[in-house]
Every structure is written in structure tokens, then in C-alpha cells.
Design an enzyme around this catalytic site. Structure first.
Site, mmCIF file in Angstrom:
data_model
loop_
_atom_site.group_PDB
_atom_site.id
_atom_site.type_symbol
_atom_site.label_atom_id
_atom_site.label_comp_id
_atom_site.label_asym_id
_atom_site.label_seq_id
_atom_site.Cartn_x
_atom_site.Cartn_y
_atom_site.Cartn_z
ATOM 1 N N CYS A 1 0.948 -1.062 0.066
ATOM 2 C CA CYS A 1 0.052 0.121 -0.149
ATOM 3 C C CYS A 1 1.077 1.333 0.024
ATOM 4 O O CYS A 1 1.502 1.493 -1.145
ATOM 5 C CB CYS A 1 -0.946 -0.059 1.138
ATOM 6 S SG CYS A 1 -2.283 0.994 0.987
ATOM 7 N N HIS B 1 -3.734 -5.153 0.808
ATOM 8 C CA HIS B 1 -3.047 -5.688 1.997
ATOM 9 C C HIS B 1 -3.000 -7.365 2.117
ATOM 10 O O HIS B 1 -3.900 -7.865 2.316
ATOM 11 C CB HIS B 1 -3.668 -5.214 3.152
ATOM 12 C CG HIS B 1 -3.538 -3.820 3.233
ATOM 13 N ND1 HIS B 1 -2.480 -3.127 4.242
ATOM 14 C CD2 HIS B 1 -4.148 -2.570 2.833
ATOM 15 C CE1 HIS B 1 -2.568 -2.005 4.195
ATOM 16 N NE2 HIS B 1 -3.213 -1.461 3.281
ATOM 17 N N GLU C 1 -1.705 -9.283 3.972
ATOM 18 C CA GLU C 1 -1.867 -9.767 5.381
ATOM 19 C C GLU C 1 -3.430 -9.656 5.856
ATOM 20 O O GLU C 1 -3.625 -10.308 6.896
ATOM 21 C CB GLU C 1 -0.963 -8.683 6.275
ATOM 22 C CG GLU C 1 -1.568 -7.428 6.665
ATOM 23 C CD GLU C 1 -1.281 -6.340 5.699
ATOM 24 O OE1 GLU C 1 -0.727 -6.706 4.624
ATOM 25 O OE2 GLU C 1 -1.086 -5.104 6.130
#
Lengths: 227, 256
Positions: free
Chosen positions: A96, A206, A208
Site C-alpha cells: 500500500c 493488503h 496480510e
């Protein structure tokens, strides 16, 4: 054991990110300058960054914060430079904001970016809901290393207000114009979703927070780190 | 393609960490934790819960309930949550929305609104006179914001408050219809559409979902960005993936 350094700009929560690396068997150290070494502070002096980098297999630039302050944090210490740290080809994953920092500049701040990829970063158009938050599917343009094993159309989670803009004509003499490995469409707006160039890997979304698909990418990055 | 984000609310239903893991594995797109505890050791409990959840899931999650200070918000975010939900704390002290945006970013700030139809005289609890509406039988009403878990009417109009919260820095509105909550009669389309049209940030519809078809209906009728459901998941009437398959068959783009 793969050891990854997560650069903390001091702006927010990187718990999920650290956790996602550790879940895949890596050791993740949070660093605040490029002289930091496992278990304590590093040396000072002009070799500090190159010296500290030898202790890590990869660098992660996380996705929380603001472009200007984050770039300031990354360039703050004149004796431990990003360029020395990654100079030996250390794999870098920018997520990001971390990916946005790869470009020359951003409308989010006047601070220059790292400039390792051609292009700049612009605000998302105001015809969209900004920040853009939600799951979108990827259109894979070229598999690259990060997207190995990821299906075309896979869903990933985005939270962002800015997007990368690549030059219409790639600069002469390099693959720099062809860095985009995946795109995502928000109605009629197409945004670069993943980029790769040399040792720099980046995602606008993202990993994660992207479930099993994101886990695959984290594993792919750790694989690149081990090579 | 923003639509298709689905939420699961976890409210006092078993072991939250185990439940979060199960929903995440089943394919929930996002989790929302509300009113997680009211004990004296709240802050510590919340910190442990958020850390526990953050270490077993890899989807975004929001934590709210009793947030009234910046310290509460920081406690939640630094423990690993992605977003903070604030409701009563924001009505009592609207500038905290702006403070939270400034420190954590707009994307972390979820303003939760509990709204209920009020057929009485319009009040002016701040922010101007309410938006007056008519129900199917022609009776006039307005949507009133309630606080303290729905116990207290505020006199504040929900549609106006949503717009004001956006102006102050909210990144998202979690909109609960108190009239529908727990009824399984479907989402309140009137409320949802009015708020969606009033703001340009994402809105999550909540309250009244009794069947996966209710989710498809609220997406189709209101343009809302996400729908939250709790009981249809808790009691395993439908698994998360079962719900998403039904939505896909109804033409809603979902992650499966």
C-alpha cells in the site's frame, strides 16, 4: 530461518503484518532505522546500513501512515541509507503506502519518493468512495514472483486513497515501464494492484488482510527472500 | 466491485477468538466486534481479546463498544484491530471523530449509528430539524439516533448525523436499524437508502437479517456497500460460504 525487517514509520499498527510473517515461519524484527540489527542497535558510521542489511533476508515497507512522514522516517538518518541497505539486491515488499513509496512522488506530500520505479502517485478520483475499502478481484497481467500460485480473478483486500500512475511511454532502456503484474477495476477505473521490478515487489492491497490468497503471497515473498 | 463485503457481528457468543477463526476460515470478509465486555478490567480484556483475534485471522476487523476517549481507540488499534467503532462516545463528543481521523487515518474510524423510527414530534437534538418521512400507511416519522446500547433517545436525526459524521472524519458508517434488530424481517431499506444517499463513504447495513436473501435484497434496493449479520451465522443456520453462494446465485459479486 528467514529473517525479515519491518520498517516502522512510527505511524500505526503493524501487529497483523508481523504476525502474518511469523505464521509462515519467518522471524520479523521491527526496525526504525537502517542501522538496526537483530537484538540491538547497530553500528554508526557510513557502513552501518550495508552492515546491518547482512543480517536480514528481506525488507518490508508496511502500509500504514502518510507519504510525507513515512518518507522522512525512511530517509532520516544520513548515515544509514535505504539505498545502501537494499544495494545488494535485498528483496523489498512494499504494501500500500510502502508500494507508493517506490515511485518518484505522491500527491499526498511534497517529500520525494524512493524513485525506484518510474511514475507517480495520485489521489483516487473523487467519483469514487475514498478511502476505497473493500475486496476486489485481481486481473493478472504477468505472473511474476509474488503472484505465483495465485489465480486470475482472486479477491484481495484494499484500503487506500491514492493510486500509482505509470508513464504512458516506458522510459528508454529498461523494464521499468512494465512493472505492473496485476490490475484491479473499480467500475471504470483501473488501478495498478501489484508491481515488480528487480528486487522490488509491491501491492496496493493488503496481503496480510487478504485471507488464503494473501497468505500465498506472503509465502512467495519469503521464498524470494530465501533465494 | 466493492459490494459483496460481508460482516459478521460477534456479540457475546461463545469464545470470540475461536468464533473469529471459524468465520474467517469459512470465508467471512470482515468481522465486527461490539459490546465485547463491560467489566472493570475492560481495557486489559479488550487488549487481550484483540490480540488473540489478530493472531488467528487474516481478514480486516473492527472493534467497538464503550469507546469514548482517544486512549480507548489507541488501545484497540495498537492491539491489532484495523478499525475502531464509536457510537455513544461520538454523539457525546463529536470532535473525537476528527481527532481519531487525524491520528489514525479516516479508514480506521467507523461511526456506528443505532437508529429507530420516531413517530412523535420532531426534536432538535442538534444539527437542525430531522428529515421527515412517511411510512407505507402515511404516518409521519423520523429516524432518531439512540445511544448507550439503544437505551437513550438523543433527539438527533440519524440521516443528518451520518452526514455530519462524514464531515468530521468518519471513514465508514455502521448503520443499525433498532426497529429491525432481532426481528429477522430483513434490513430497513428506507433507513439504509436515505443514509447511503446522504454520504459518500461506505455504509454497512445491520439489523434484521433472517435469511441470506435479505442481504441480496438490501444490496439491490439501496446500493449499500456491505451488510452485517449475526444470528444467521451464530446458530449455524447457514455457514458463511453457504450464504455467499446464495448471494452469488442472486447476482451479487462475492469472494468465494
Amino acid at each position: 530461518m528467514t529473517r525479515v525487517a519491518i520498517f516502522d514509520y512510527g505511524a500505526g499498527n503493524i501487529f497483523s503484518l508481523k504476525n502474518s510473517l511469523e505464521r509462515e515461519g519467518a522471524t520479523a524484527d521491527v526496525i526504525r532505522d537502517f542501522a538496526a540489527r537483530p537484538g540491538g542497535d547497530g553500528n554508526s558510521g557510513s557502513d552501518a546500513a550495508a552492515d546491518a542489511a547482512r543480517h536480514y533476508d528481506g525488507l518490508l515497507l508496511p502500509g500504514v501512515g502518510n507519504f510525507g512522514p513515512a518518507m522522512k522516517a525512511v530517509t532520516r538518518d544520513p548515515d544509514s541509507k535505504f539505498s545502501d541497505y537494499v544495494g545488494h539486491g535485498m528483496p523489498v515488499l512494499g504494501i500500500c503506502l510502502g508500494m507508493e513509496m517506490f515511485f518518484a512522488r505522491s500527491q499526498e506530500g511534497s517529500e520525494p519518493g524512493l524513485g525506484v520505479m518510474s511514475g507517480d502517485v495520485a489521489s483516487l478520483p473523487d467519483t469514487m468512495k475514498v478511502p476505497h475499502m473493500g475486496w476486489n478481484s485481481l486481473q493478472i497481467r504477468r505472473r511474476g514472483r509474488l503472484l505465483e500460485g495465485v489465480e486470475d480473478g482472486a479477491w484481495v483486500y484494499f484500503v487506500h486513497s491514492y493510486m500509482a500512475r505509470l508513464p504512458a511511454t516506458p522510459p528508454p532502456g529498461g523494464a521499468a515501464g512494465d512493472v505492473v503484474t496485476a490490475e484491479s477495476s473499480y467500475n471504470d477505473i483501473v488501478i495498478p494492484a501489484a508491481v515488480e521490478y528487480r528486487n522490488y515487489l509491491g501491492t496496493q492491497f493488503h496481503p496480510e488482510k487478504s485471507g488464503p490468497v494473501g497468505r500465498q503471497m506472503i509465502r512467495n515473498f519469503l521464498g524470494v527472500c530465501r533465494r | 466491485m466493492v459490494k459483496g463485503t460481508r460482516f459478521v457481528e460477534i456479540r457475546d457468543a461463545g469464545d470470540p477468538v475461536a468464533l473469529a477463526k471459524r468465520y474467517s476460515d469459512e470465508g467471512a470478509d470482515e468481522l465486527v466486534f461490539l459490546d465485547i465486555t463491560a467489566s472493570d478490567e475492560r481495557r486489559k480484556t479488550i487488549r487481550e481479546l484483540v490480540r488473540g483475534v489478530a493472531s488467528v485471522i487474516d481478514i480486516p476487523f473492527t472493534v467497538g463498544g464503550g469507546v469514548s476517549t482517544m486512549e480507548d481507540a489507541r488501545n484497540i488499534l495498537l492491539s491489532g484491530a484495523d478499525k475502531v467503532g464509536i457510537n455513544t462516545g461520538a454523539i457525546n463528543n463529536p470532535p473525537i471523530i476528527t481527532e481519531m481521523m487525524g491520528l489514525f487515518g479516516r479508514q480506521c474510524v467507523v461511526v456506528a449509528i443505532d437508529a429507530k423510527r420516531n413517530y412523535g414530534e420532531p426534536a432538535d437534538g442538534g444539527g437542525g430539524p430531522p428529515v421527515m418521512l412517511e411510512d407505507d400507511s402515511g404516518r409521519r416519522f423520523w429516524f432518531e439516533v439512540h445511544t448507550y446500547g439503544g437505551k437513550k433517545g438523543t433527539g438527533v436525526d440519524a440521516i443528518r448525523w451520518a452526514r455530519r459524521a462524514q464531515g468530521l472524519g468518519a471513514g465508514e458508517i455502521l448503520l443499525t436499524s433498532m426497529d429491525r434488530d432481532g426481528t429477522k424481517d430483513g434490513y430497513d431499506h428506507e433507513l439504509t437508502r436515505r443514509v447511503v444517499d446522504a454520504v459518500s463513504i461506505p455504509v454497512i447495513a445491520s439489523g434484521g437479517c433472517g435469511h441470506p436473501g435479505d442481504m441480496a435484497d438490501v444490496f439491490g434496493a439501496t446500493g449499500v456497500d456491505a451488510a452485517l449479520a449475526a444470528s444467521i451465522f451464530h446458530y449455524q443456520e447457514y455457514g458463511v460460504s453457504g450464504v455467499k453462494r446464495i448471494l452469488r446465485d442472486r447476482g451479487v459479486p462475492v469472494r468465494l
